[in-house]
Design a protein around this motif. Structure first.
Motif, mmCIF file in Angstrom:
data_model
loop_
_atom_site.group_PDB
_atom_site.id
_atom_site.type_symbol
_atom_site.label_atom_id
_atom_site.label_comp_id
_atom_site.label_asym_id
_atom_site.label_seq_id
_atom_site.Cartn_x
_atom_site.Cartn_y
_atom_site.Cartn_z
ATOM 1 N N PRO A 112 60.593 99.430 -20.292
ATOM 2 C CA PRO A 112 61.435 99.538 -20.971
ATOM 3 C C PRO A 112 62.961 99.174 -20.301
ATOM 4 O O PRO A 112 63.934 98.152 -19.842
ATOM 5 N N GLN A 113 62.777 100.156 -18.559
ATOM 6 C CA GLN A 113 64.114 99.923 -18.220
ATOM 7 C C GLN A 113 63.453 98.910 -16.770
ATOM 8 O O GLN A 113 64.999 97.838 -17.091
ATOM 9 N N CYS A 114 62.706 98.014 -16.601
ATOM 10 C CA CYS A 114 62.360 97.406 -16.126
ATOM 11 C C CYS A 114 62.222 96.082 -17.228
ATOM 12 O O CYS A 114 63.939 94.746 -16.292
ATOM 13 N N GLU A 115 61.924 95.953 -17.822
ATOM 14 C CA GLU A 115 62.463 94.755 -18.734
ATOM 15 C C GLU A 115 63.563 94.090 -18.758
ATOM 16 O O GLU A 115 64.886 93.244 -19.289
ATOM 17 N N ARG A 116 64.441 95.451 -19.470
ATOM 18 C CA ARG A 116 65.834 95.748 -19.476
ATOM 19 C C ARG A 116 67.046 94.592 -18.670
ATOM 20 O O ARG A 116 67.986 94.056 -18.563
#
Length: 148
Positions: free
Chosen positions: A58-62
């Motif tokens: 999720p951090q990477c996607e954001r």
């Protein structure tokens, strides 16, 4: 946290921001070590402490959403005609971080400033970009490499 491999060290830094521009941390401060990304990842793998060097999906996607903004082409691979060229602040009397806009784009530099012609052959004789663009010494494989 302080830069480096120690998780317990802290660093007191005073931001230098004025009217929305400036910096939070001066990365050129003598005595500070900012490890490269791969050294951080290698250290995390060796110590099995993954949260220091790796982000969750999720951090990477954001992060990807932020970096790509409205389109990947706009942020990560903009057209040369959309990439403005700047000079250092000292060239126009500005103080950092206020750079000096030349009013030119990368496309302009490539097509006009570094246009292939006899005059530029002399002026840019020691500039590798010009030599690679205008004086290809190899075969067709070199030409394919230079076409962007």
């Amino acid at each position: 946290p302080a830069p480096g491999f120690s998780q317990n060290k802290t660093l007191k830094a005073v931001p230098a921001v004025n009217n929305g521009t400036g910096f939070f941390l001066n990365y050129s401060m003598p005595g500070l070590y900012f490890p490269q990304a791969y050294s951080m990842m290698a250290a995390a793998l060796l110590t099995r402490d993954y949260h220091v060097a790796f982000v969750t999906y999720p951090q990477c996607e954001r992060s990807w959403q932020i970096v790509t903004a409205s389109s990947e082409a706009e942020c990560l691979d903009p057209a040369p005609g959309k990439v403005e060229v700047y000079e250092p602040p000292s060239t126009c009397g500005n103080t950092p971080p206020a750079v000096c806009n030349t009013g030119k784009t990368v496309e302009y530099l490539y097509n006009v400033t570094f246009a292939c012609n006899p005059e530029h052959n002399k002026e840019w004789s020691n500039i590798s970009l010009y030599q690679a663009k205008c004086h290809i010494s190899g075969g067709p494989e070199d030409l394919a490499y230079l076409i962007v």
